[in-house]
Scaffold this motif. Structure first.
Motif, short mmCIF file in Angstrom:
data_model
loop_
_atom_site.label_atom_id
_atom_site.label_comp_id
_atom_site.label_asym_id
_atom_site.label_seq_id
_atom_site.Cartn_x
_atom_site.Cartn_y
_atom_site.Cartn_z
N ASN A 52 0.84 -1.29 0.03
CA ASN A 52 -0.07 -0.06 -0.06
C ASN A 52 0.95 1.35 0.15
O ASN A 52 0.66 2.50 0.43
CB ASN A 52 -0.98 -0.14 0.98
CG ASN A 52 -0.50 -0.11 2.55
OD1 ASN A 52 0.68 -0.11 2.72
ND2 ASN A 52 -1.05 -0.13 3.44
N VAL A 75 -2.91 7.69 -2.01
CA VAL A 75 -4.12 7.90 -1.51
C VAL A 75 -5.22 7.08 -2.07
O VAL A 75 -6.04 6.28 -1.37
CB VAL A 75 -4.42 9.49 -1.51
CG1 VAL A 75 -6.08 9.71 -0.90
CG2 VAL A 75 -3.62 10.43 -0.45
N ARG A 78 -4.70 3.34 -1.45
CA ARG A 78 -4.61 2.88 -0.06
C ARG A 78 -6.22 2.83 0.24
O ARG A 78 -6.64 1.93 0.75
CB ARG A 78 -4.03 3.76 0.82
CG ARG A 78 -2.53 3.66 0.83
CD ARG A 78 -2.13 4.71 1.64
NE ARG A 78 -0.55 4.65 1.34
CZ ARG A 78 0.11 5.81 1.65
NH1 ARG A 78 -0.20 6.93 2.33
NH2 ARG A 78 1.63 5.96 1.49
N ARG A 79 -6.99 3.74 -0.31
CA ARG A 79 -8.42 3.62 -0.29
C ARG A 79 -9.23 2.28 -0.95
O ARG A 79 -10.20 2.00 -0.47
CB ARG A 79 -9.52 4.90 -0.70
CG ARG A 79 -8.84 5.95 0.25
CD ARG A 79 -9.52 7.34 -0.11
NE ARG A 79 -8.88 8.18 0.39
CZ ARG A 79 -9.31 9.53 0.22
NH1 ARG A 79 -10.12 9.99 -0.76
NH2 ARG A 79 -8.79 10.60 0.93
N TYR A 83 -6.74 -2.39 5.47
CA TYR A 83 -5.54 -2.41 6.18
C TYR A 83 -5.63 -2.64 7.74
O TYR A 83 -6.36 -1.75 8.26
CB TYR A 83 -4.43 -1.25 5.82
CG TYR A 83 -2.97 -1.14 6.54
CD1 TYR A 83 -2.22 -2.37 6.34
CD2 TYR A 83 -2.73 -0.17 7.10
CE1 TYR A 83 -0.99 -2.33 6.84
CE2 TYR A 83 -1.34 -0.15 7.40
CZ TYR A 83 -0.59 -1.35 7.57
OH TYR A 83 0.73 -1.32 7.99
N ALA B 117 -2.30 3.38 10.79
CA ALA B 117 -3.61 3.25 10.30
C ALA B 117 -4.14 4.21 9.57
O ALA B 117 -4.79 4.04 8.41
CB ALA B 117 -4.46 2.83 11.59
N ALA B 119 -2.68 6.74 7.81
CA ALA B 119 -2.02 6.78 6.73
C ALA B 119 -2.48 5.91 5.88
O ALA B 119 -2.70 5.88 4.35
CB ALA B 119 -0.63 6.66 6.86
N GLY B 120 -2.28 4.55 6.28
CA GLY B 120 -2.68 3.20 5.51
C GLY B 120 -3.92 3.05 5.08
O GLY B 120 -4.14 2.40 4.03
N MET B 121 -5.02 3.77 5.39
CA MET B 121 -6.33 3.79 4.87
C MET B 121 -6.50 4.77 3.76
O MET B 121 -7.57 5.14 3.46
CB MET B 121 -7.27 3.88 5.92
CG MET B 121 -7.44 2.64 7.00
SD MET B 121 -8.89 2.74 8.27
CE MET B 121 -8.21 4.10 9.24
N GLY B 122 -5.58 5.66 3.74
CA GLY B 122 -5.79 6.56 2.43
C GLY B 122 -6.05 7.97 2.96
O GLY B 122 -6.83 8.60 1.95
#
Lengths: 252, 213
Positions: A52, A75, A78-79, A83, B117, B119-122
């Motif tokens: 990611n 961005v 990752r969406r 995670y 978390a 950052a990792g989720m966008g």
């Protein structure tokens, strides 16, 4: 043959001159449940975070659905990837419902507005085996196992087709861990998502994985179905791993 | 006892005058509080994102903070003249330090797992800041606000030395005409204002601490 969902192509990665991944290649098929096992510091978490884009490869390529992670918008990438990490990282200032709705709210998803949000959050809570009336609670009011489940619900909210899990059940007790393992197996079967699951527990790796990857010092040393790992371990370390899974050594 | 009676007499006879001073004092410190609150918050966020600049910025703020208030007012007179303007500038310079420090500390001591978390989720950097970091640091930042507010309200008491209004006027007058009751009457009102604001902000801080980190 279908294109792999995640592909590592001769990836090298060092931290402060210390190599963590060496010439690491891997292909993950769609719908696969890949468990990655190895000692602490063998590079398994690093491999996961390359997917990611939380870190980037020194040399080599990481491709997700055919797209080079280094070129992708991190961005947006990752969406589309769920995670979860060992310590969950739930936001303490948000209710369970807001935590679950976090990713959809980042992209201002119209599917998660007002009452829809409550309905969908409740649905996800049930999916991960929790009571929907937990939605209004804060993370500090939950048990460790409940937090893990909320973390999984949060990762699933944006309906990703890839789920990255970094020792997600490492911090809960044995019985809760077995329940969580059964839940994630069920979720994988129901949703057909691709899961990359890092663990240091061989029993967990064998129980969950459609394939198991053994890592030693930044290299992939064995990759195959769990039965193959059990019947013919490729390295002394792999042999040691599966031997430990078969017999207990009770203290005298 | 005599002093207390004299103070009470002052409040009775010149209640309107004291109320006017109290209001002026509130406005004067209010301006400085708004200014140092926003400057300090922005500066704190800025150095939290660029930690390499932090020691330099904090160093400058610390030095400014250690200049005695009365001398800072004196230094400013040639540049900004006398009156409320100079007082507001001096008070703002003072208040920036606790704000920068608390904002910086609040933002840089957050649980790394939660940031991982986020950052990792966008989340974009701005989304992480507004939706995760600032709400979680709110308790620590508010402690800085509280500290700064109490300090500003009390230091504003000497602002009348450069011709500014507020309760300092009654303190200064009390000193020059040798009327301790006049000085004490002004000081008591300053202290009461500070205690009241501290209490109110304490309530707000408690609320945020409860759900913060």
């Amino acid at each position: 043959m279908a294109e792999p969902v995640i592909q590592f192509d001769r990836v090298c990665k060092s931290f402060d001159g210390h190599p963590v991944l060496r010439d690491f290649s891997l292909s993950v098929e769609r719908g696969e449940f890949l468990t990655v096992i190895g000692r602490s510091g063998c590079g398994k978490t690093t491999a996961l975070r390359l997917v990611n884009g939380l870190i980037s490869a020194d040399t080599g390529w990481v491709l997700v659905k055919g797209q080079d992670v280094a070129q992708a918008d991190p961005v947006a990438l990752r969406r589309g990837i769920g995670y979860t990490i060992q310590n969950v990282g739930l936001f303490p200032h948000m209710t369970v419902e807001k935590n679950i709705a976090y990713v959809p709210s980042l992209s201002k998803s119209p599917l998660w507005k007002g009452e829809e949000r409550s309905r969908r959050a409740a649905e996800l809570l049930q999916t991960v085996g929790l009571e929907p009336d937990l939605a209004g609670r804060y993370p500090r009011e939950l048990s460790g196992g409940q937090r893990q489940r909320v973390g999984i619900a949060r990762a699933l909210a944006a309906q990703p087709d890839i789920l990255l899990m970094d020792e997600p059940f490492g911090a809960v007790d044995e019985i809760t861990r077995r329940q969580l393992q059964d839940e994630i197996l069920r979720l994988h079967q129901e949703r057909g998502i691709t899961i990359l699951f890092v663990t240091h527990d061989i029993e967990e790796a064998l129980k969950l994985g459609t394939r198991v990857l053994v890592m030693e010092e930044g290299r992939a040393t064995q990759f195959g179905p769990p039965s193959a790992l059990l019947s013919s371990p490729a390295t002394p370390f792999a042999a040691q791993l599966v031997r430990r899974s078969r017999d207990f050594a009770p203290r005298q | 006892m005599e002093l207390i009676q004299a103070i009470l007499a002052l409040y009775r006879e010149r209640g309107g005058w004291f109320l006017g001073l109290l209001w002026d004092h509130f406005l004067l410190s209010g301006q400085a509080i708004l200014l140092s609150g926003s400057i300090g918050l922005l500066l704190g966020i800025f150095i939290a994102q660029r930690p390499r600049l932090a020691p330099a910025v904090m160093g400058v703020c610390n030095v400014l903070y250690t200049i005695p208030a009365i001398s800072l007012l004196g230094i400013l007179i040639p540049f900004t003249g006398i009156g409320n303007k100079t007082a507001v500038i001096a008070l703002t310079i003072y208040g920036v330090m606790p704000m920068v420090r608390n904002t910086y500390v609040g933002l840089t001591t957050l649980d790394p797992d939660i940031l991982e978390a986020a950052a990792g989720m966008g989340s974009t950097a701005m989304q992480t800041l507004l939706r995760v970091k600032l709400p979680m640091a709110a308790g620590v930042i508010l402690a800085g606000v509280r500290n700064m507010v109490v300090m500003t309200v009390s230091v504003a008491g000497i602002a009348s030395f450069v011709g500014a209004g507020g309760l300092g006027v009654s303190i200064y007058r009390g000193i020059t005409i040798y009327d301790p009751a006049m000085t004490a009457a002004g000081s008591i009102l300053i202290a009461s204002l500070a205690v009241l604001l501290d209490f109110l902000l304490g309530r707000v801080e408690k609320h945020f601490k409860k759900y913060g980190s």
